[in-house]
Design a protein around this motif. Structure first.
Motif: not given
Length: 131
Positions: A84-88, A90-93, A107, A109
């Motif tokens: 799972v992760g986020t975009d933008g 700064s990406t996080r996973g 984790n 970044t």
């Protein structure tokens, strides 16, 4: 001319009947299909049925360290059981690897490993509640 009118109305009646049956079938089937589609997506996000990776947790943990890139982790361990992760800006996973003897959560970044947590014991993989 009086013979043509009953033929046309009969064809129109059949078309209307088929359209009504199709609309009824869609009204009954579509909401259930849509609900199950959303349910399957929610299950996928929570990791229902995630695969258990071959090997053991200790060996896998030795292959990666913080400050490695996501490509290096993929080369060393392969694809995660759940990702799972986020975009933008700064990406996080969060990558979760399930092994028979434990669970490893990585984790990331911006594509760099920031933290690695290890939990020994049989993994708690969610199961489906669908019949």
């Amino acid at each position: 001319m009086s013979d043509a009118a009953p033929g046309r109305s009969r064809v129109g009646l059949y078309v209307l009947l088929v359209a009504a049956l199709a609309a009824t079938a869609t009204a009954v089937w579509f909401p259930r299909w849509w609900e199950m589609r959303l349910y399957r997506q929610a299950e996928a996000l929570t990791g229902v049925g995630a695969p258990i990776r071959a090997g053991n947790l200790t060996d896998a943990r030795r292959k990666i360290d913080p400050n490695k890139t996501d490509k290096e982790v993929l080369a060393a361990l392969g694809p995660p059981s759940i990702q799972v992760g986020t975009d933008g800006a700064s990406t996080r996973g969060i990558w979760t690897y399930y092994y028979a003897d434990g669970t490893m959560v990585v984790n990331l970044t911006d594509g760099i490993v920031v933290r690695i947590s290890v939990s020994y014991g049989p993994p708690k993989i969610p199961t489906s509640r669908r019949p």
